[in-house]
Design a protein around this motif. Structure first.
Motif, PDB file in Angstrom:
ATOM      1  N   UNK A 238       0.860  -1.184   0.000  1.00  0.00           N
ATOM      2  CA  UNK A 238       0.000   0.000   0.000  1.00  0.00           C
ATOM      3  C   UNK A 238       0.898   1.237   0.000  1.00  0.00           C
ATOM      4  N   UNK A 239       0.331   2.413   0.189  1.00  0.00           N
ATOM      5  CA  UNK A 239       1.102   3.655   0.182  1.00  0.00           C
ATOM      6  C   UNK A 239       2.190   3.622   1.259  1.00  0.00           C
ATOM      7  N   UNK A 240       3.445   3.662   0.829  1.00  0.00           N
ATOM      8  CA  UNK A 240       4.564   3.565   1.762  1.00  0.00           C
ATOM      9  C   UNK A 240       4.566   4.711   2.782  1.00  0.00           C
ATOM     10  N   UNK A 241       4.186   5.897   2.336  1.00  0.00           N
ATOM     11  CA  UNK A 241       4.205   7.050   3.236  1.00  0.00           C
ATOM     12  C   UNK A 241       3.248   6.870   4.410  1.00  0.00           C
ATOM     13  N   UNK A 242       2.192   6.089   4.203  1.00  0.00           N
ATOM     14  CA  UNK A 242       1.209   5.872   5.262  1.00  0.00           C
ATOM     15  C   UNK A 242       1.566   4.704   6.165  1.00  0.00           C
TER      16      UNK A 242
ATOM     17  N   UNK B  84       7.944   2.133   8.095  1.00  0.00           N
ATOM     18  CA  UNK B  84       8.590   1.120   8.921  1.00  0.00           C
ATOM     19  C   UNK B  84      10.099   1.267   8.769  1.00  0.00           C
ATOM     20  N   UNK B  85      10.840   1.004   9.836  1.00  0.00           N
ATOM     21  CA  UNK B  85      12.288   1.212   9.805  1.00  0.00           C
ATOM     22  C   UNK B  85      13.036   0.066  10.492  1.00  0.00           C
ATOM     23  N   UNK B  86      14.306  -0.063  10.108  1.00  0.00           N
ATOM     24  CA  UNK B  86      15.208  -1.013  10.763  1.00  0.00           C
ATOM     25  C   UNK B  86      16.590  -0.379  10.893  1.00  0.00           C
ATOM     26  N   UNK B  87      17.386  -0.916  11.802  1.00  0.00           N
ATOM     27  CA  UNK B  87      18.822  -0.649  11.816  1.00  0.00           C
ATOM     28  C   UNK B  87      19.529  -1.952  11.451  1.00  0.00           C
ATOM     29  N   UNK B  88      20.744  -1.833  10.938  1.00  0.00           N
ATOM     30  CA  UNK B  88      21.501  -2.997  10.493  1.00  0.00           C
ATOM     31  C   UNK B  88      22.860  -3.008  11.171  1.00  0.00           C
ATOM     32  N   UNK B  89      23.273  -4.185  11.634  1.00  0.00           N
ATOM     33  CA  UNK B  89      24.584  -4.360  12.257  1.00  0.00           C
ATOM     34  C   UNK B  89      25.253  -5.582  11.643  1.00  0.00           C
ATOM     35  N   UNK B  90      26.572  -5.675  11.794  1.00  0.00           N
ATOM     36  CA  UNK B  90      27.334  -6.782  11.207  1.00  0.00           C
ATOM     37  C   UNK B  90      28.241  -7.413  12.252  1.00  0.00           C
ATOM     38  N   UNK B  91      28.562  -8.686  12.052  1.00  0.00           N
ATOM     39  CA  UNK B  91      29.455  -9.394  12.958  1.00  0.00           C
ATOM     40  C   UNK B  91      29.954 -10.681  12.331  1.00  0.00           C
ATOM     41  N   UNK B  92      30.892 -11.338  13.026  1.00  0.00           N
ATOM     42  CA  UNK B  92      31.469 -12.593  12.537  1.00  0.00           C
ATOM     43  C   UNK B  92      31.200 -13.765  13.469  1.00  0.00           C
ATOM     44  N   UNK B  93      30.478 -13.510  14.561  1.00  0.00           N
ATOM     45  CA  UNK B  93      30.207 -14.543  15.560  1.00  0.00           C
ATOM     46  C   UNK B  93      28.758 -14.404  16.005  1.00  0.00           C
ATOM     47  N   UNK B  94      27.998 -15.485  15.890  1.00  0.00           N
ATOM     48  CA  UNK B  94      26.586 -15.425  16.258  1.00  0.00           C
ATOM     49  C   UNK B  94      26.385 -14.991  17.703  1.00  0.00           C
ATOM     50  N   UNK B  95      27.300 -15.384  18.578  1.00  0.00           N
ATOM     51  CA  UNK B  95      27.161 -15.053  19.996  1.00  0.00           C
ATOM     52  C   UNK B  95      28.023 -13.865  20.406  1.00  0.00           C
TER      53      UNK B  95
ATOM     54  N   UNK C 197       3.265   6.639  16.492  1.00  0.00           N
ATOM     55  CA  UNK C 197       1.817   6.778  16.307  1.00  0.00           C
ATOM     56  C   UNK C 197       1.343   6.390  14.927  1.00  0.00           C
ATOM     57  N   UNK C 198       2.199   5.719  14.153  1.00  0.00           N
ATOM     58  CA  UNK C 198       1.882   5.410  12.764  1.00  0.00           C
ATOM     59  C   UNK C 198       0.982   4.199  12.590  1.00  0.00           C
ATOM     60  N   UNK C 199       0.527   4.010  11.361  1.00  0.00           N
ATOM     61  CA  UNK C 199      -0.361   2.891  11.043  1.00  0.00           C
ATOM     62  C   UNK C 199       0.297   1.546  11.311  1.00  0.00           C
ATOM     63  N   UNK C 200       1.604   1.431  11.002  1.00  0.00           N
ATOM     64  CA  UNK C 200       2.296   0.156  11.180  1.00  0.00           C
ATOM     65  C   UNK C 200       2.298  -0.253  12.654  1.00  0.00           C
ATOM     66  N   UNK C 201       2.579   0.702  13.543  1.00  0.00           N
ATOM     67  CA  UNK C 201       2.597   0.402  14.978  1.00  0.00           C
ATOM     68  C   UNK C 201       1.194   0.049  15.461  1.00  0.00           C
ATOM     69  N   UNK C 202       0.207   0.802  15.021  1.00  0.00           N
ATOM     70  CA  UNK C 202      -1.173   0.515  15.417  1.00  0.00           C
ATOM     71  C   UNK C 202      -1.624  -0.854  14.930  1.00  0.00           C
ATOM     72  N   UNK C 203      -1.077  -1.276  13.787  1.00  0.00           N
ATOM     73  CA  UNK C 203      -1.410  -2.587  13.240  1.00  0.00           C
ATOM     74  C   UNK C 203      -0.614  -3.697  13.915  1.00  0.00           C
ATOM     75  N   UNK C 204       0.490  -3.322  14.573  1.00  0.00           N
ATOM     76  CA  UNK C 204       1.284  -4.297  15.325  1.00  0.00           C
ATOM     77  C   UNK C 204       2.332  -5.032  14.522  1.00  0.00           C
ATOM     78  N   UNK C 205       2.632  -4.544  13.315  1.00  0.00           N
ATOM     79  CA  UNK C 205       3.620  -5.228  12.471  1.00  0.00           C
ATOM     80  C   UNK C 205       4.753  -4.287  12.113  1.00  0.00           C
ATOM     81  N   UNK C 206       5.970  -4.862  12.011  1.00  0.00           N
ATOM     82  CA  UNK C 206       7.137  -4.054  11.698  1.00  0.00           C
ATOM     83  C   UNK C 206       7.558  -4.149  10.247  1.00  0.00           C
TER      84      UNK C 206
END
Length: 201
Positions: free
Chosen positions: A93-97, A100-111, A153-162
């Motif tokens: 649907x309309x992205x502006x409405x 949703x956001x993420x941050x990205x990190x990198x590593x070489x060890x799962x733990x 307060x956006x639609x994505x948060x109100x809908x509960x999905x990221x």
């Protein structure tokens, strides 16, 4: 065959090896494994609805995984190290409405520790067109949903999905065999040149 022809022939072979090695090295590799923050593997290899994490392990096809708000996932790429990544997000649907956001990190060890390389949140308002350099060589990519922080307060948060992950690709390093082949051909070329100079002298 004289030495000048041999030198030219060796150079031609070497350039062919370089071209052969460079092509697969720069090919995009899509995520093949996904883990939770404890390093436990997720997914069963069977694609399901948008809450099936396996949807994030396929090339871009608009079949996506809808992250939970605040969720973090770690992605692997078949054990290959990479120096840049590209992330595809799907919003039907309309992205502006539905920001949703993420941050990205990198590593070489799962733990181990992960270094955040995208300090500013990646927003789904437009498709990512270029790979993002990660400043080194890494094996794992951690993606964390920040939608509830950046747009509480956006639609994505109100809908509960990221954030909706369609696909993730990285550019990988050359294979060791390709590097060894290149070094061997370079050594052959150097040897031929030395022999030619000795005969001319």
């Amino acid at each position: 065959m004289n030495f000048s022809k041999i030198s030219a022939f060796a150079a031609l072979i070497a350039s062919g090896v370089v071209g052969f090695a460079a092509t697969p090295a720069m090919a995009a590799t899509f995520a093949s494994e996904v883990y939770d923050m404890s390093g436990n593997p997720l997914g069963d290899g069977n694609l399901g609805d948008r809450f099936d994490v396996d949807n994030a392990l396929t090339p871009p096809d608009e079949k996506f995984y809808s992250m939970d708000l605040g969720e973090s996932l770690i992605f692997g790429f078949g054990g290959k190290k990479f120096n840049s990544f590209k992330l595809w997000e799907t919003t039907l649907v309309n992205r502006q409405d539905w920001q949703e956001t993420v941050t990205v990190a990198v590593g070489n060890d799962l733990s181990g520790d992960f270094n955040v390389i995208v300090a500013d949140n990646i927003l789904n308002d437009e498709a990512m067109t270029d790979h993002i350099d990660v400043g080194g060589m890494y094996k794992f990519l951690k993606i964390t949903d920040t939608t509830s922080i950046t747009n509480p307060g956006g639609n994505a948060v109100n809908d509960g999905n990221g954030f909706d992950i369609d696909a993730i690709a990285v550019k990988t390093t050359p294979e060791p065999t390709s590097i060894l082949g290149l070094l061997a051909m370079s050594g052959l070329g150097a040897t031929v040149v030395r022999k030619r100079k000795q005969n001319l002298g």
